[in-house]
Design a protein around this motif. Structure first.
Motif, PDB file in Angstrom:
ATOM      1  N   GLY A 151      52.603  44.891  24.516  1.00  0.00           N
ATOM      2  CA  GLY A 151      52.397  46.073  25.349  1.00  0.00           C
ATOM      3  C   GLY A 151      52.494  45.796  26.839  1.00  0.00           C
ATOM      4  N   VAL A 152      52.800  44.554  27.200  1.00  0.00           N
ATOM      5  CA  VAL A 152      52.926  44.188  28.616  1.00  0.00           C
ATOM      6  C   VAL A 152      54.353  43.726  28.874  1.00  0.00           C
ATOM      7  N   THR A 153      54.945  44.220  29.963  1.00  0.00           N
ATOM      8  CA  THR A 153      56.279  43.762  30.346  1.00  0.00           C
ATOM      9  C   THR A 153      56.210  43.114  31.715  1.00  0.00           C
ATOM     10  N   VAL A 154      56.923  42.006  31.855  1.00  0.00           N
ATOM     11  CA  VAL A 154      56.991  41.292  33.129  1.00  0.00           C
ATOM     12  C   VAL A 154      58.447  41.261  33.560  1.00  0.00           C
ATOM     13  N   GLU A 155      58.713  41.732  34.780  1.00  0.00           N
ATOM     14  CA  GLU A 155      60.074  41.727  35.314  1.00  0.00           C
ATOM     15  C   GLU A 155      60.086  40.960  36.627  1.00  0.00           C
ATOM     16  N   VAL A 156      61.116  40.140  36.795  1.00  0.00           N
ATOM     17  CA  VAL A 156      61.270  39.376  38.033  1.00  0.00           C
ATOM     18  C   VAL A 156      62.547  39.860  38.712  1.00  0.00           C
ATOM     19  N   ALA A 157      62.406  40.463  39.895  1.00  0.00           N
ATOM     20  CA  ALA A 157      63.557  40.946  40.657  1.00  0.00           C
ATOM     21  C   ALA A 157      63.926  39.898  41.702  1.00  0.00           C
ATOM     22  N   GLU A 158      64.903  40.242  42.559  1.00  0.00           N
ATOM     23  CA  GLU A 158      65.305  39.283  43.591  1.00  0.00           C
ATOM     24  C   GLU A 158      64.161  39.040  44.566  1.00  0.00           C
ATOM     25  N   ASN A 159      64.203  37.916  45.232  1.00  0.00           N
ATOM     26  CA  ASN A 159      63.157  37.453  46.153  1.00  0.00           C
ATOM     27  C   ASN A 159      61.804  37.297  45.460  1.00  0.00           C
ATOM     28  N   ASN A 160      61.833  37.007  44.169  1.00  0.00           N
ATOM     29  CA  ASN A 160      60.618  36.782  43.373  1.00  0.00           C
ATOM     30  C   ASN A 160      59.633  37.948  43.437  1.00  0.00           C
ATOM     31  N   LYS A 161      60.152  39.167  43.356  1.00  0.00           N
ATOM     32  CA  LYS A 161      59.267  40.334  43.263  1.00  0.00           C
ATOM     33  C   LYS A 161      58.937  40.528  41.789  1.00  0.00           C
ATOM     34  N   VAL A 162      57.688  40.233  41.445  1.00  0.00           N
ATOM     35  CA  VAL A 162      57.254  40.296  40.051  1.00  0.00           C
ATOM     36  C   VAL A 162      56.549  41.626  39.808  1.00  0.00           C
ATOM     37  N   THR A 163      56.977  42.336  38.758  1.00  0.00           N
ATOM     38  CA  THR A 163      56.354  43.598  38.371  1.00  0.00           C
ATOM     39  C   THR A 163      55.791  43.436  36.966  1.00  0.00           C
ATOM     40  N   VAL A 164      54.506  43.718  36.820  1.00  0.00           N
ATOM     41  CA  VAL A 164      53.846  43.611  35.523  1.00  0.00           C
ATOM     42  C   VAL A 164      53.359  44.998  35.133  1.00  0.00           C
ATOM     43  N   LYS A 165      53.839  45.486  33.976  1.00  0.00           N
ATOM     44  CA  LYS A 165      53.428  46.800  33.480  1.00  0.00           C
ATOM     45  C   LYS A 165      52.623  46.599  32.211  1.00  0.00           C
ATOM     46  N   GLY A 166      51.519  47.337  32.112  1.00  0.00           N
ATOM     47  CA  GLY A 166      50.670  47.216  30.932  1.00  0.00           C
ATOM     48  C   GLY A 166      49.939  48.508  30.651  1.00  0.00           C
ATOM     49  N   PRO A 167      49.035  48.481  29.675  1.00  0.00           N
ATOM     50  CA  PRO A 167      48.320  49.702  29.303  1.00  0.00           C
ATOM     51  C   PRO A 167      47.430  50.272  30.415  1.00  0.00           C
ATOM     52  N   ASN A 168      46.938  49.433  31.314  1.00  0.00           N
ATOM     53  CA  ASN A 168      46.051  49.917  32.379  1.00  0.00           C
ATOM     54  C   ASN A 168      46.785  50.332  33.648  1.00  0.00           C
ATOM     55  N   GLY A 169      48.062  49.986  33.776  1.00  0.00           N
ATOM     56  CA  GLY A 169      48.793  50.353  34.982  1.00  0.00           C
ATOM     57  C   GLY A 169      49.882  49.351  35.307  1.00  0.00           C
ATOM     58  N   THR A 170      50.347  49.419  36.547  1.00  0.00           N
ATOM     59  CA  THR A 170      51.442  48.558  36.997  1.00  0.00           C
ATOM     60  C   THR A 170      51.026  47.824  38.264  1.00  0.00           C
ATOM     61  N   LEU A 171      51.338  46.537  38.307  1.00  0.00           N
ATOM     62  CA  LEU A 171      51.097  45.734  39.505  1.00  0.00           C
ATOM     63  C   LEU A 171      52.407  45.078  39.906  1.00  0.00           C
ATOM     64  N   ASP A 172      52.675  45.049  41.208  1.00  0.00           N
ATOM     65  CA  ASP A 172      53.841  44.300  41.664  1.00  0.00           C
ATOM     66  C   ASP A 172      53.469  43.510  42.900  1.00  0.00           C
ATOM     67  N   ARG A 173      54.134  42.364  43.046  1.00  0.00           N
ATOM     68  CA  ARG A 173      53.796  41.448  44.125  1.00  0.00           C
ATOM     69  C   ARG A 173      55.005  40.575  44.430  1.00  0.00           C
ATOM     70  N   VAL A 174      55.206  40.306  45.709  1.00  0.00           N
ATOM     71  CA  VAL A 174      56.270  39.387  46.113  1.00  0.00           C
ATOM     72  C   VAL A 174      55.651  37.996  46.200  1.00  0.00           C
ATOM     73  N   LEU A 175      56.170  37.093  45.397  1.00  0.00           N
ATOM     74  CA  LEU A 175      55.648  35.728  45.340  1.00  0.00           C
ATOM     75  C   LEU A 175      56.556  34.796  46.129  1.00  0.00           C
ATOM     76  N   PRO A 176      56.099  33.579  46.439  1.00  0.00           N
ATOM     77  CA  PRO A 176      56.911  32.659  47.247  1.00  0.00           C
ATOM     78  C   PRO A 176      58.319  32.473  46.680  1.00  0.00           C
ATOM     79  N   ALA A 177      59.312  32.604  47.552  1.00  0.00           N
ATOM     80  CA  ALA A 177      60.715  32.565  47.123  1.00  0.00           C
ATOM     81  C   ALA A 177      61.141  31.180  46.643  1.00  0.00           C
ATOM     82  N   GLU A 178      60.402  30.132  47.039  1.00  0.00           N
ATOM     83  CA  GLU A 178      60.787  28.775  46.646  1.00  0.00           C
ATOM     84  C   GLU A 178      60.582  28.532  45.155  1.00  0.00           C
TER      85      GLU A 178
END
Length: 180
Positions: free
Chosen positions: A14-41
């Motif tokens: 029930g949880v999906t994790v997507e990694v976009a360019e520049n390490n923008k991680v989006t996590v979707k789950g039953p309680n909501g969605t969180l996204d965060r830009v993580l270190p590009a290295e």
């Protein structure tokens, strides 16, 4: 390798994790969605039902970022599945809390009541007049808001009056001794 950084992060059903360019991680789950830009290295890969974080080299900065990046993603996954909460207790004569919509009103012995607005994505629940539960899916926001509430009147060591975390232990001091 970082001991924490090299551990894979399990993605629950029930949880999906997507990694976009520049390490923008989006996590979707039953309680909501969180996204965060993580270190590009850091190199973040979703492999089946796990997320693996690898670092490019062995520099001290990369070692530091490796464990941090992995922990931030793990906290996001936990947040969208179970969420986070902090429980605060108010101790002291006349100290109390009241809730009005999204506003938390604290009466803490000052000449005025302290009014705080719940930030986006964080909610406060009152149990009685002196127990506040701060809930949300973002660990950082929940912890920060709980700390801000606690800062309005920190517990003092003589009588233990103030706002404290429910699991916090206040080291008490002995007061002045009377005249002999």
């Amino acid at each position: 390798m970082s001991r924490i950084g090299r551990m894979p992060i399990a993605i629950p059903a029930g949880v999906t994790v997507e990694v976009a360019e520049n390490n923008k991680v989006t996590v979707k789950g039953p309680n909501g969605t969180l996204d965060r830009v993580l270190p590009a290295e850091m190199d973040i890969k979703v492999e089946g039902d796990t997320v693996v974080v690898t670092r490019p080299n062995e520099l001290k900065r990369m070692k530091s970022l490796h464990g941090l990046t992995r922990t931030l993603i793990a906290n996001m996954v936990t947040g969208v599945t179970t969420g986070y909460q902090k429980v605060l207790e108010i101790n002291g004569v006349g100290y109390r809390a009241a809730k009005n919509g999204k506003e938390l009103t604290l009466t803490l012995g000052y000449s005025h009541p302290v009014v705080m607005k719940d930030p986006e994505g964080v909610e406060t629940i009152l149990e009685g007049q002196n127990k506040i539960t701060v809930k949300g899916i973002d660990k950082e926001k929940v912890g920060q808001y709980a700390a801000e509430i606690r800062d309005k009147r920190r517990p003092e060591p003589y009588k233990g009056k103030g706002i404290k975390y429910s699991d916090e232990v206040i080291r008490r001091k002995v007061g002045k001794t009377g005249k002999k």
